[in-house]
Write an enzyme that holds these catalytic residues in place. Structure first.
Site, PDB file in Angstrom:
ATOM      1  CB  CYS A   1       2.059  -1.863  13.320  1.00 34.59           C
ATOM      2  SG  CYS A   1       2.831  -1.356  12.392  1.00 34.59           S
TER       3      CYS A   1
ATOM      4  CB  CYS B   1       5.216  -2.446  16.524  1.00 32.38           C
ATOM      5  SG  CYS B   1       6.901  -1.979  15.958  1.00 32.38           S
TER       6      CYS B   1
ATOM      7  CB  CYS C   1       2.902   7.217   3.352  1.00 31.13           C
ATOM      8  SG  CYS C   1       2.928   6.648   4.842  1.00 31.13           S
TER       9      CYS C   1
ATOM     10  CB  CYS D   1       6.524  -4.841   9.270  1.00 24.94           C
ATOM     11  SG  CYS D   1       8.083  -4.012  10.249  1.00 24.94           S
TER      12      CYS D   1
ATOM     13  CD  GLU E   1      -3.116  -1.178   2.289  1.00 26.78           C
ATOM     14  OE1 GLU E   1      -4.222  -1.050   1.484  1.00 26.78           O
ATOM     15  OE2 GLU E   1      -3.098  -0.568   3.009  1.00 26.78           O
TER      16      GLU E   1
ATOM     17  CB  CYS F   1       0.102   5.847  11.638  1.00 24.77           C
ATOM     18  SG  CYS F   1       1.200   8.226  10.697  1.00 24.77           S
TER      19      CYS F   1
HETATM   20  N1  SAH Z   1       8.574   0.746  10.515  1.00 20.16           N
HETATM   21  C1  SAH Z   1       8.421   2.170  10.492  1.00 20.16           C
HETATM   22  C2  SAH Z   1       7.949   3.085   9.809  1.00 20.16           C
HETATM   23  C3  SAH Z   1       6.459   2.524   9.678  1.00 20.16           C
HETATM   24  S1  SAH Z   1       5.132   2.952  11.183  1.00 20.16           S
HETATM   25  C4  SAH Z   1       8.367   2.420  12.116  1.00 20.16           C
HETATM   26  O1  SAH Z   1       8.124   1.661  12.677  1.00 20.16           O
HETATM   27  O2  SAH Z   1       8.841   3.551  12.723  1.00 20.16           O
HETATM   28  C5  SAH Z   1       4.564   4.470  11.042  1.00 20.16           C
HETATM   29  C6  SAH Z   1       4.670   5.202  12.427  1.00 20.16           C
HETATM   30  O3  SAH Z   1       3.288   4.685  12.657  1.00 20.16           O
HETATM   31  C7  SAH Z   1       5.576   4.344  13.312  1.00 20.16           C
HETATM   32  O4  SAH Z   1       5.864   5.478  14.308  1.00 20.16           O
HETATM   33  C8  SAH Z   1       4.644   3.280  14.260  1.00 20.16           C
HETATM   34  O5  SAH Z   1       5.011   2.737  15.105  1.00 20.16           O
HETATM   35  C9  SAH Z   1       2.912   3.981  13.975  1.00 20.16           C
HETATM   36  N2  SAH Z   1       2.140   3.717  14.040  1.00 20.16           N
HETATM   37  C10 SAH Z   1       2.677   1.811  13.940  1.00 20.16           C
HETATM   38  N3  SAH Z   1       0.325   1.290  14.129  1.00 20.16           N
HETATM   39  C11 SAH Z   1       0.143   2.815  14.204  1.00 20.16           C
HETATM   40  C12 SAH Z   1      -1.109   2.762  15.042  1.00 20.16           C
HETATM   41  N4  SAH Z   1      -2.372   1.582  14.647  1.00 20.16           N
HETATM   42  N5  SAH Z   1      -1.415   3.850  15.399  1.00 20.16           N
HETATM   43  C13 SAH Z   1      -0.867   5.148  15.674  1.00 20.16           C
HETATM   44  N6  SAH Z   1       0.588   4.961  14.935  1.00 20.16           N
HETATM   45  C14 SAH Z   1       1.308   3.306  14.500  1.00 20.16           C
HETATM   46 FE1  SF4 Z   2       6.899  -2.879  11.334  1.00 20.51          FE
HETATM   47 FE2  SF4 Z   2       4.441  -1.557  11.970  1.00 20.51          FE
HETATM   48 FE3  SF4 Z   2       6.041  -2.033  14.031  1.00 20.51          FE
HETATM   49 FE4  SF4 Z   2       6.469   0.299  11.915  1.00 20.51          FE
HETATM   50  S1  SF4 Z   2       4.982  -0.183  13.695  1.00 20.51           S
HETATM   51  S2  SF4 Z   2       8.265  -1.619  12.962  1.00 20.51           S
HETATM   52  S3  SF4 Z   2       6.147  -1.342  10.496  1.00 20.51           S
HETATM   53  S4  SF4 Z   2       5.796  -3.695  12.795  1.00 20.51           S
END
Ligand code: SAH
Ligand code: SF4
Length: 349
Positions: A122, A119, A108, A115, A95, A340
């Site tokens: 996410c 996390c 973006c 990934c 995406e 995000c």
């Molecule tokens: N992998 C990288 C970049 C992609 S995520 C990273 O983790 O930084 C981009 C941002 O969105 C990151 O700061 C991540 O922690 C945040 N993010 C992930 N899931 C989210 C959610 N459900 N709500 C708000 N922010 C989120």
């Molecule tokens: Fe991966 Fe999502 Fe964690 Fe970013 S926030 S490192 S995309 S699992």
């Protein structure tokens, strides 16, 4: 098979020029092709009408135009956000999001299919890791967005690597893609308008510093203690908070750049005034800006987003007690799961 041909989007301008030299074709044609790729954003070889037949013959025989066909395009009801589901040659999907808010146009883009970092909040993490993207699959996302903007006479000026995937887990491909995006005869993105966001891959941060890579860096923090962070971000068990902060310090000292620290605000978990004080203490003395992102909903996590009033209180504590600047990310594109951490591909083809 066309998949074995060189993807033109994988090449830097120097590599493309060298390829033309090997073919004993004029560098003028290489330069024209480059413009077709990143300026005109041509969507077929046939559209490249200023290239002579002998160039077309070589290109058709030995290369491919690694366009990313749109499997689905969704517009948010907020009128500012468009999400593209793009298909790769192996039928995997990624995406890419086009955002038109805060007075500027930003793409973006994704760095991986899925990934590996897991996390908890996410959607990309919840789907697991499939594979890295190639440089061409990264640059073609930006070209895809630019193609859509050109119709309106607009130009892509900002790119954030905050889509699917962990960019520093796919370091070489991402850095090559960034070099291509910055090329002055192509998309010509300014270094301070390209942001790579990392979950905290310490070796990657140190390498960015050592190589003096020109771009912005964002580090996803979310918690100011090792235990709190490890509960949200499993990668923090490998790259511990003290090690991460040392790497951030080295990065800022070596490059002179401030770091953006991202903090997903989850009600009752990391959004109190004391949490803000812990962030302030952790970042004391570092050139920093905090980006607060109220949690976006995902299927696999039942946390609740912090209310805007509490987010603003958090922000005030950072400012008044620590003189630490911060922003609260606007909630846009949530209805089409383009916010995000909401990017995921449900089913595989
Ligand atoms: N992998 C990288 C970049 C992609 S995520 C990273 O983790 O930084 C981009 C941002 O969105 C990151 O700061 C991540 O922690 C945040 N993010 C992930 N899931 C989210 C959610 N459900 N709500 C708000 N922010 C989120
Ligand atoms: Fe991966 Fe999502 Fe964690 Fe970013 S926030 S490192 S995309 S699992």
């Amino acid at each position: 098979m066309s998949a074995e041909k060189a993807n033109l989007f994988d090449l830097t301008r120097e590599e493309l020029t060298a390829l033309f030299a090997r073919w004993e074709l004029s560098p003028v044609h290489a330069a024209r092709l480059w413009k077709y790729l990143y300026w005109d954003c041509a969507d077929s070889f046939a559209a490249m009408m200023d290239l002579p037949a002998k160039v077309h013959a070589r290109l058709a025989a030995e290369t491919r135009l690694g366009l990313l066909p749109t499997a689905l395009e969704t517009d948010s009801s907020d009128g500012f956000t468009r999400k593209y589901l793009l298909e790769l040659t192996d039928h995997e999907k990624i995406e890419t999001v086009l955002m038109r808010y805060t007075g500027r146009v930003t793409a973006c883009i994704s760095s991986q299919v899925g990934c590996a970092m897991g996390c908890v909040f996410c959607a990309t993490g919840q789907m697991g890791y499939t594979r890295h993207l190639t440089p061409g699959e990264i640059t073609a996302q930006a070209a895809h967005v630019q193609r859509a903007l050109r119709v309106h006479g607009q130009r892509l000026r900002n790119v954030v690597l905050m889509g699917m995937g962990e960019p520093l887990h796919n370091y070489d491909a991402v850095m090559k893609a960034v070099d291509i995006l910055r090329d002055q005869n192509g998309l010509s993105l300014a270094a301070d308008r390209i942001t790579v966001s990392t979950v905290g891959v310490v070796p990657g941060i140190l390498r960015l510093a050592a190589e003096q890579r020109p771009m912005n860096l964002a580090v996803s923090l979310h918690a100011a203690t090792q235990a709190g962070r490890a509960a949200l971000v499993p990668a923090a068990r490998k790259w511990q908070l003290d090690e991460l902060m040392a790497a951030c310090r080295t990065y800022s000292e070596t490059t002179g750049r401030r770091i953006f620290y991202e903090w997903t605000l989850i009600e009752g978990k990391n959004d109190s005034a004391d949490d803000a004080r812990a962030v302030g203490a952790l970042l004391r003395g570092l050139p920093a800006q905090v980006n607060l992102i109220p949690l976006n909903p995902t299927n696999g996590y039942n946390g609740v987003p912090t209310h805007l009033a509490a987010a603003h209180h958090f922000q005030r504590v950072l400012k008044e007690e620590f003189d630490l600047p911060s922003t609260v990310r606007q909630r846009r594109g949530i209805d089409i799961a383009a916010g995000c951490g909401q990017l995921a591909v449900a089913e595989k083809a």
